[in-house]
Enzyme design. Structure first.
Site, PDB file in Angstrom:
ATOM      1  N   SER A 131       0.828  -1.213   0.000  1.00 36.31           N
ATOM      2  CA  SER A 131       0.000   0.000   0.000  1.00 36.31           C
ATOM      3  C   SER A 131       0.857   1.255   0.000  1.00 36.31           C
ATOM      4  CB  SER A 131      -0.899  -0.003   1.254  1.00 36.31           C
ATOM      5  OG  SER A 131      -1.521   1.257   1.427  1.00 36.31           O
ATOM      6  N   TYR A 156      -1.617  -0.957  10.897  1.00 34.06           N
ATOM      7  CA  TYR A 156      -1.949  -1.548   9.595  1.00 34.06           C
ATOM      8  C   TYR A 156      -0.855  -1.206   8.582  1.00 34.06           C
ATOM      9  CZ  TYR A 156      -3.483  -1.516   4.829  1.00 34.06           C
ATOM     10  OH  TYR A 156      -3.512  -1.676   3.465  1.00 34.06           O
ATOM     11  N   LYS A 160       2.289  -3.571   6.475  1.00 32.75           N
ATOM     12  CA  LYS A 160       2.627  -3.581   5.042  1.00 32.75           C
ATOM     13  C   LYS A 160       4.132  -3.346   4.853  1.00 32.75           C
ATOM     14  CE  LYS A 160      -1.389  -4.420   3.330  1.00 32.75           C
ATOM     15  NZ  LYS A 160      -1.639  -5.738   2.706  1.00 32.75           N
TER      16      LYS A 160
END
Ligand code: WQD
Length: 346
Positions: A131, A156, A160
Site C-alpha cells: 500500500s 496496519y 505492510k
C-alpha cells in the site's frame, strides 16, 4: 481466454474480497486458473455467486484461514500452484490502532506461512498486496518507489512495510522465490457488470463507498474531512484507480515473475493512475457522471490523513508493460452502478 486443464494455477488469498475478486476475473480472462482461499472475515460468499455469473463457471474456493498451517499445507499439497497472490489481511486503519497485536499476528503470520510453504511445494512467484500508506506524506510528488518509506501512520500500515521487508529478506536469503510488492493507491469502482464490488462492513471509512451510500440515501450526508489543506481546493489529494485496472496489474506482475523462474527476484512497484484528485473533485465528478446531487458538508480534518499522495507510475508502465485503461468517470459510474445493485443493503 478461459482456463484449460493445464492453465497455471494461482493461489489467491482473500480472493472473495474487493480487490481479490476482481483480480480473479482478470486471471481467468488471462488464461490462469485461480484458486481462492478466504475465511470470509471481511468478505461475503455472495462474491462467489457474482464471479460465477461473470465467468460462467465456478471458481475453486477453500473456506480457510491463511494462518491455519494444517489447512494451508493441505491446500498446497493438493493444488500444484504456479504462483500466489496474497491479498488476505486485516486492513482497517482505525481498527489497527485499537488492536495492533491482532493486526501484526494476522497479517504477518499469514505471509510467513506462505513464504515457508512456497519453496516446499516449488511455487516460485509471489505478488504481494502492499500500500502507498508506507510512504506517509511524501516530500516530493508524484511519489516514486525510490522515495524512502516513512514511519507508518498506523499498525496496519506498519504491517505492510514489515511484510515488504520480510519478503525482501527471504528472497535475499536465496529462497527460490520471485516476488513483487504492489503498492496500491486508492482502489475504487467495481466490475462493469455490477456482479461484484466493494462491500464495506458497517459504516464505510473510505470516501467512495461513503459517497455511493450517501447517494443511495443510506447515509444522510457525507462529511468532507477538512478543506484547509495546502491543495488546489483545500481538500486532500489522492490517486484513485479503477479496481479492474488494479486487477490487471496483478496479471502483468505474475507474467513478469514468470519470465526468468530460475533467478530469485524482489521489487516494489506503485500501482496508481499517476494523477491526483481532490475530495471535492471526486464529489463533483460523481455528481456529473451520475446526475445525483450529493448532500455533503465540510468538517474537521481526520487524524492521520496525509495531505497529498499520488503515484509516479513510470516503473509499472515499463516493468509490467501496464497502464490504466479506465477514467475517473468510469470508476465512479461503476461504483454507483454497483451501489444501485446493492440497493439499501448495508
Ligand atoms: C480518501 C480521502 C479522506 C471519507 C485508505 C488507507 C489506505 C488504503 C485506501 C488499504 C481522504 C477523505 C474519506 C469520508 C472524507 N487502504 N474522506 N470523507 O485514507 O487515502 O486510504 O484507504 O490499503 O491504506 O489508508 O482513503 O477513502 O479513507 O480517504 O473526506 O467520509 O477522502 O479524508 O482525504 P485513504 P479514504
Amino acid at each position: 481466454m478461459t482456463p484449460t486443464g493445464n492453465s497455471p494455477k494461482i493461489l489467491v488469498t482473500g480472493g472473495a474480497g474487493f480487490i481479490g475478486s476482481h483480480t480473479v476475473v482478470s486471471l481467468v480472462e488471462a488464461g490462469f486458473e485461480p484458486v481462492i482461499v478466504d475465511n470470509f472475515s471481511n468478505s461475503e460468499r455472495s462474491a462467489l455467486d457474482g464471479l460465477r455469473v461473470i465467468l460462467g463457471r465456478d471458481v475453486t474456493c477453500y473456506a480457510a484461514n491463511c494462518n491455519d498451517e494444517t489447512a494451508m499445507e493441505n491446500i498446497f499439497r493438493k493444488e500444484a500452484f504456479s504462483g500466489v497472490i496474497h491479498f488476505a489481511a486485516y486492513k482497517a486503519v482505525g481498527e489497527s490502532v485499537q488492536k495492533p497485536l491482532m493486526y501484526y499476528r494476522n497479517n504477518l503470520d499469514s505471509l510467513m506461512l506462505l513464504l515457508e510453504l512456497m519453496p516446499k511445494y516449488k511455487v516460485p512467484s509471489l505478488v504481494f498486496s502492499s500500500s502507498c500508506t508506507v510512504y506517509g506524506q511524501p516530500e516530493q510528488l508524484p511519489v516514486t518507489e525510490e522515495t524512502p518509506r516513512l514511519p507508518a501512520q498506523s499498525p496496519y500500515g506498519n504491517t505492510k512495510a514489515i511484510s515488504e521487508d520480510i519478503i525482501r529478506d527471504t528472497v535475499l536469503s536465496k529462497s527460490p522465490i520471485r516476488a513483487l510488492a504492489l503498492r496500491y493507491f486508492n482502489p475504487i469502482g467495481a466490475h462493469p457488470s455490477a456482479e461484484i464490488g466493494e462491500l464495506p462492513l458497517g459504516v464505510p471509512a473510505n470516501l467512495v463507498p461513503f459517497i455511493t451510500q450517501t447517494a443511495a440515501g443510506i447515509r444522510h450526508s457525507l462529511t468532507v474531512y477538512g478543506n484547509d489543506y495546502n491543495t488546489p481546493d483545500g481538500t486532500c489529494v489522492r490517486d484513485y484507480i479503477h479496481v479492474m485496472d488494479l486487477a490487471e496489474a496483478h496479471v502483468q506482475a505474475l507474467r513478469k515473475l514468470g519470465e526468468n523462474p530460475a533467478d530469485s527476484f524482489y521489487d516494489v512497484i506503485n500501482i496508481g493512475t499517476g494523477r491526483g484528485e481532490t475530495v471535492l473533485n471526486i464529489i463533483k465528478t460523481f455528481e456529473q457522471e451520475t446526475g445525483v446531487k450529493l448532500n455533503y458538508q465540510i468538517g474537521a480534518r481526520r487524524p492521520g490523513d496525509v495531505e497529498q499522495v499520488y503515484a509516479d507510475v513510470t516503473k509499472a508502465n515499463h516493468v509490467l508493460d501496464w497502464t490504466t485503461r479506465r477514467t475517473l468517470g468510469e470508476s465512479l459510474r461503476d461504483a454507483w452502478r454497483w451501489q444501485q445493485k446493492l440497493g439499501s443493503a448495508v
